[in-house]
Design an enzyme around this catalytic site. Structure first.
Site, PDB file in Angstrom:
ATOM      1  N   GLU A 168     -11.302   5.098  -5.769  1.00 30.26           N
ATOM      2  CA  GLU A 168     -11.499   3.526  -5.921  1.00 30.26           C
ATOM      3  C   GLU A 168     -11.721   3.177  -7.038  1.00 30.26           C
ATOM      4  O   GLU A 168     -12.329   3.784  -8.056  1.00 30.26           O
ATOM      5  CB  GLU A 168     -12.626   3.280  -4.928  1.00 30.26           C
ATOM      6  CG  GLU A 168     -12.540   3.349  -3.330  1.00 30.26           C
ATOM      7  CD  GLU A 168     -11.637   2.518  -2.779  1.00 30.26           C
ATOM      8  OE1 GLU A 168     -11.248   1.203  -3.375  1.00 30.26           O
ATOM      9  OE2 GLU A 168     -11.645   2.415  -1.396  1.00 30.26           O
ATOM     10  N   ARG A 201       0.910  -1.128   0.081  1.00 29.94           N
ATOM     11  CA  ARG A 201      -0.003   0.191   0.029  1.00 29.94           C
ATOM     12  C   ARG A 201       0.906   1.199   0.087  1.00 29.94           C
ATOM     13  O   ARG A 201       1.669   1.372   0.795  1.00 29.94           O
ATOM     14  CB  ARG A 201      -0.970  -0.094   1.309  1.00 29.94           C
ATOM     15  CG  ARG A 201      -1.963   1.446   1.151  1.00 29.94           C
ATOM     16  CD  ARG A 201      -2.612   1.447   0.096  1.00 29.94           C
ATOM     17  NE  ARG A 201      -3.727   2.336   0.672  1.00 29.94           N
ATOM     18  CZ  ARG A 201      -3.687   3.806   0.374  1.00 29.94           C
ATOM     19  NH1 ARG A 201      -2.550   4.234  -0.058  1.00 29.94           N
ATOM     20  NH2 ARG A 201      -4.587   4.393   0.489  1.00 29.94           N
ATOM     21  N   ARG A 215      -1.099  -5.305   4.627  1.00 34.29           N
ATOM     22  CA  ARG A 215      -0.258  -4.764   3.690  1.00 34.29           C
ATOM     23  C   ARG A 215       0.914  -4.001   3.895  1.00 34.29           C
ATOM     24  O   ARG A 215       0.868  -3.248   4.938  1.00 34.29           O
ATOM     25  CB  ARG A 215      -1.024  -3.931   2.755  1.00 34.29           C
ATOM     26  CG  ARG A 215      -2.496  -4.384   2.099  1.00 34.29           C
ATOM     27  CD  ARG A 215      -3.383  -3.609   1.566  1.00 34.29           C
ATOM     28  NE  ARG A 215      -3.570  -2.410   2.216  1.00 34.29           N
ATOM     29  CZ  ARG A 215      -4.874  -1.631   1.942  1.00 34.29           C
ATOM     30  NH1 ARG A 215      -5.121  -1.705   0.715  1.00 34.29           N
ATOM     31  NH2 ARG A 215      -4.948  -0.671   2.973  1.00 34.29           N
TER      32      ARG A 215
END
Length: 272
Positions: free
Chosen positions: A82, A74, A124
């Site tokens: 998104e 990330r 992540r």
């Protein structure tokens, strides 16, 4: 001895771990020597650690990728809209950011720079991502108006550069900054109250609780600053009576709506 030491030193540096100062000196015959102990003629060697490079297997969206080793990454310090997926709808600019990143990563090896927090709650790895040629992709996404800055203390590496890049992109009106979906609105006139917003209002008063501070726009709308983040702000009373723009995600509570801000870079004073 010096050859053996230099090979050991190289191995240490390439792993990115240097545990002591390294010294060098030249003897009377012109021979160069290295040691981890100083002597009268020695100077400290400036060491630039090596990096591990990775290949990218998949690009999920503009700020999340998958490495060939199975690790999700990330991108730190930024947020891109998104893309369409399970339980989420596409936001304007999401596919643009994904395509841009996929193009930049095609055939490239990358290196990663982490910060204080190594992983998020989704396991992540949090990182700044660089190509083998040194291009800082987090920063370039912001510069091209494809991402907004998302400062999440204590991860503050490159914060100043990211905020400056965002200001340039916004001033130029490129990417997200040309899209009405991301325009700023008075808090009373928001077209909808979901997702990332730019909210404008005048701070009427300041409320303090055990866990949070609130910069109050009205009885049902405020900026929330957690006590743990207060250290990054100057005196909060400087906001009282000022017209500001707050950037972040809206949350609904029993007292109305709040927009949480973790860093002063997400509150902009508005000149009348």
């Amino acid at each position: 001895m010096t050859k053996h030491f230099w090979l050991s030193l190289f191995a240490f540096c390439f792993s990115g771990s240097v545990v002591a100062e390294v010294y060098q000196w030249v003897d009377e015959h012109g021979g160069r020597h290295y040691s981890d102990r100083p002597n009268q003629q020695a100077e400290i060697v400036e060491i630039h650690p090596g990096y591990t490079f990775y290949r990218v297997k998949y690009v999920f969206d503009g700020d999340t990728i998958l490495l060939e080793n199975g690790q999700k990454i990330r991108f730190l310090g930024i947020n891109t809209p998104e893309v369409e997926g399970r339980n989420k709808h596409e936001e304007p600019g999401g596919e643009d950011a994904k395509r841009w990143l996929a193009k930049r990563l095609g055939g490239q090896k990358i290196r990663l720079e982490t910060d204080v927090e190594k992983k998020d709650k989704y396991d992540r790895l949090l990182a700044h991502v660089f190509t083998g040629s040194g291009r800082h992709l987090n920063l370039e996404l912001v510069e091209n108006g494809l991402a907004t800055v998302n400062i999440y203390p204590p991860n503050l590496r490159y914060t100043k550069a990211l905020l400056q890049a965002e200001e340039r992109a916004e001033r130029a009106g490129i990417g997200l900054w040309s899209n009405p979906y991301y325009a700023r609105y008075p808090f009373k006139a928001l077209p909808n109250r979901k997702g990332w917003k730019r909210v404008v209002g005048t701070i009427k008063r300041i409320k303090r609780t055990r866990k949070n501070n609130y910069l109050i726009f009205s009885d049902d709308f405020s900026i929330k600053i957690a006590k743990q983040d207060q250290q990054y702000f100057s005196d909060l009373t400087t906001y009282r009576g000022k017209r500001v723009e707050a950037r972040g995600w809206l949350s609904k509570s029993r007292n109305g709506y709040t927009i949480r801000v973790r860093h002063p870079g997400h509150i902009k004073f508005i000149e009348e």
